[in-house]
Design a protein around this motif. Sequence first.
Motif: not given
Length: 410
Positions: A2-12, A107-113, A122-128, A133-135
């Motif tokens: 919610s109000s925390e800083a973004f953090s890299w998901h362990s599965e991403a 399956h696990k989601k995967s994104y491309a920009t 682009t930054l939004y998609a990368a952070l999402e 937990g996606a690729e």
Amino acid sequence: MSSEAFSWHSEAILYTPLGASISAKSSLAEDPKQTHPVAAFLKLLQDGHAPLVKSDGTSAIGPKAAVGNMFYSSSGGSTGEPKLICRSCKSWALSFQENAKLFTRKHKKSYATFGHLSHSLTLYAALEALTTGAEYHPLEGLGTKQQLKMIAHREIQILYATPTQLRILTKSATLQSRLKAVRGVMIGGGWLDRETKQRVQELCPNAEIKEFYGAAETSFITISDPSTPLGSVGQPYTSVRIKILDTAENKVKAGSSGEIWIKSPYLFSHYAEGVKQHTRWRNGWLSIGEIGKLDTKGNLYLTGRKSRAFKIADQNIYPDEIEVALCRHPDIVMALVTDFPDKMRGATAVGVIATKSEEMPQDIRNWCRQNLSARSIPAIFCNLPIKDWPLLSSGKPDMTAIKKLVREMI
């Protein structure tokens, strides 16, 4: 989140075009100067800084000290110098949660920009991707044939792109290069013509195409679905409120045009660098100078931006709505309308177009008379092949450069 800083998901996992993979654990161990810029961005954020991705592709600490998990992104810059925007992590994290509901997945989601990370889309998609937990597969800098091959080979499921990026991508695609693994295409940063949308659907036959309207300052405003009327950009995105006000800031009735005002949890905080003449705040509502109207069912229709408007014989001309109309011509895939000085009328409208045939349509004048008001018809047309259109790192047409080209062509 919610109000925390973004953090890299362990599965991403981030996969570079060269095939290297970066995980949450490895990103913390690497030297920020040597790793991928989005990994460096997240590391700086976790260390308590307010980061940004610079135009040279490196991540750095922003111009001011962090307050409440803030970060910086850039506006598209299509009409001038990009603006450096400050916003909270929460303002994007809330929409990450909403977007997780948009596309079904087995399956696990995967994104491309396709764009540069300094651009907000682009930054939004990368952070999402990396915080849920996606690729994530950044494809910026590759040729379109390489991009198509990589999307297919890596079975990427979600694409974030601008209409211009998709026009270029589909132009290189063949029936043999269909991207059957793609389940969702998120399109923002401009208007998508019917022809390109159809080609995207043919290229990605199993995908749901979602067009959204927003800006770097507002993030999501509206999103479309199959029931969206022709010419509309859709209905308000979750938790977004829209009102249309006249010049005296009074609410107008449904179907009447006015200035678009937005209230939502996704709005930016302030400009860190640069200013926009038409950006205003009123009691928690934000206007960025867009003109449009709402119908009785809440569908939003855009007229144009104040910053792009010009006068012909004392009448306001909004290039945006003319461009949308021109792109409905069966041979036109891209259009841009700009002004050119005219001693008698103040200005004249010039239409720059890119066509499938790469020739000027013979019926362009008759077609305009049937589809545009008399004062909206460009007096001059220039045909510029799509490969020659100057583009920004955001994937949008560089209007300043195109305007300069027009002056040289006329």
